[in-house]
Design a protein around this motif. Structure first.
Motif, PDB file in Angstrom:
ATOM      1  N   ASP A   1      18.253 -36.744  -3.128  1.00 34.89           N
ATOM      2  CA  ASP A   1      17.824 -35.502  -2.464  1.00 34.89           C
ATOM      3  C   ASP A   1      17.747 -35.639  -0.945  1.00 34.89           C
TER       4      ASP A   1
ATOM      5  N   ASP B   1      18.504 -32.559   0.962  1.00 42.52           N
ATOM      6  CA  ASP B   1      17.449 -31.548   0.999  1.00 42.52           C
ATOM      7  C   ASP B   1      16.539 -31.749   2.208  1.00 42.52           C
TER       8      ASP B   1
ATOM      9  N   LYS C   1      15.918 -29.066   5.176  1.00 45.06           N
ATOM     10  CA  LYS C   1      14.566 -28.609   5.499  1.00 45.06           C
ATOM     11  C   LYS C   1      14.261 -28.798   6.979  1.00 45.06           C
TER      12      LYS C   1
END
Length: 259
Positions: free
Chosen positions: A127, A130, A134
């Motif tokens: 991840d 991600d 973000k």
């Protein structure tokens, strides 16, 4: 460095790929994976404004001739398995979209680059992309919290460092960005550190020295400090030479002297 690593955006753009078979097909897939449009005819690609070309003929003389013609037309050329004829080489890729890590050896050994990439695959969480997304989405909020660029960079360095709340080697970093930003303390905007180096080997830098050198806004160094040590500083850090009697640079400053 023997090569300048760059990420070339080719989405929607023509890329020439010449040749057939086992050497050419991986290059076609690579171009398509990056969103490029494969053109198999040299003149057609040149007319459409292609900037990159891959040449993968079995015949070496044909490779050499096509490489010359493409280069004369202004294209950057990669001749598969012929690093001596290449303007650029293709690295082994590790992707955690939008994070992209390229491991290259300037054409010395594709096998070595691949094995390094496989080792890195095991280290990076699935991840990681991600977290990057973000941080991008919260860029305005981070800038508002840390309006000074130097302070902002140091806050992110601390958060993203080993063991930090946003450590990129730890799973779930994206979910911790909001809490980190809410609780992040102030970071000193200006600081000066003096280091006396007993060795010209960059591997002999202490962990603290390497960390501060890599974060410094300005490095003021003895002329005798070798380039191998100075290369550990940020590429965009201001470089000044001792003796220095000018105004003190703003931000984190590191003085490097020899013993």
């Amino acid at each position: 460095m023997r090569s300048l690593p760059l990420f070339h955006r080719i989405a929607g753009q023509p890329v020439i790929v010449l040749g057939e078979g086992a050497m050419a097909e991986p290059k076609r897939r690579l171009v398509e994976r990056a969103g490029g449009r494969v053109v198999a005819d040299m003149q057609e690609g040149i007319d459409e404004g292609a900037r990159l070309a891959f040449v993968a003929h079995d015949d070496e003389k044909m490779c050499e001739g096509d490489a010359i013609r493409l280069r004369c037309a202004g294209l950057l050329v990669n001749v598969v398995d012929r690093p001596d004829l290449c303007d650029f080489t293709t690295p082994s890729l590790l992707e955690r979209d939008p994070v992209l890590i390229a491991v290259g050896t300037s054409g010395a050994s594709a096998g070595l680059a691949k094995q390094l990439r496989l080792r890195l695959e095991k280290l990076l969480p699935s991840d990681l992309g991600d977290l990057a997304q973000k941080l991008s989405a919260m860029r305005a909020a981070i800038k508002e919290r840390f309006p000074d660029m130097g302070e902002r960079r140091r806050a992110l360095d601390e958060a993203l460092g080993a063991g930090g709340p946003l450590d990129p080697l730890a799973e779930g970093g994206a979910g911790r960005v909001g809490d980190w930003l809410e609780s992040a303390g102030d970071h000193q905007t200006n600081a000066v550190h003096h280091f006396t180096l007993a060795s010209d080997d960059p591997e002999d830098l202490t962990i603290r020295q390497a960390r501060l050198l890599g974060s410094a806004d300005a490095v003021i160094a003895d002329p005798a400090i070798p380039a191998a040590v100075l290369d550990r500083a940020r590429a965009d850090a201001e470089r000044l030479t001792l003796p220095y009697d000018g105004p003190m640079p703003v931000g984190l400053v590191v003085f490097l002297e020899r013993a």
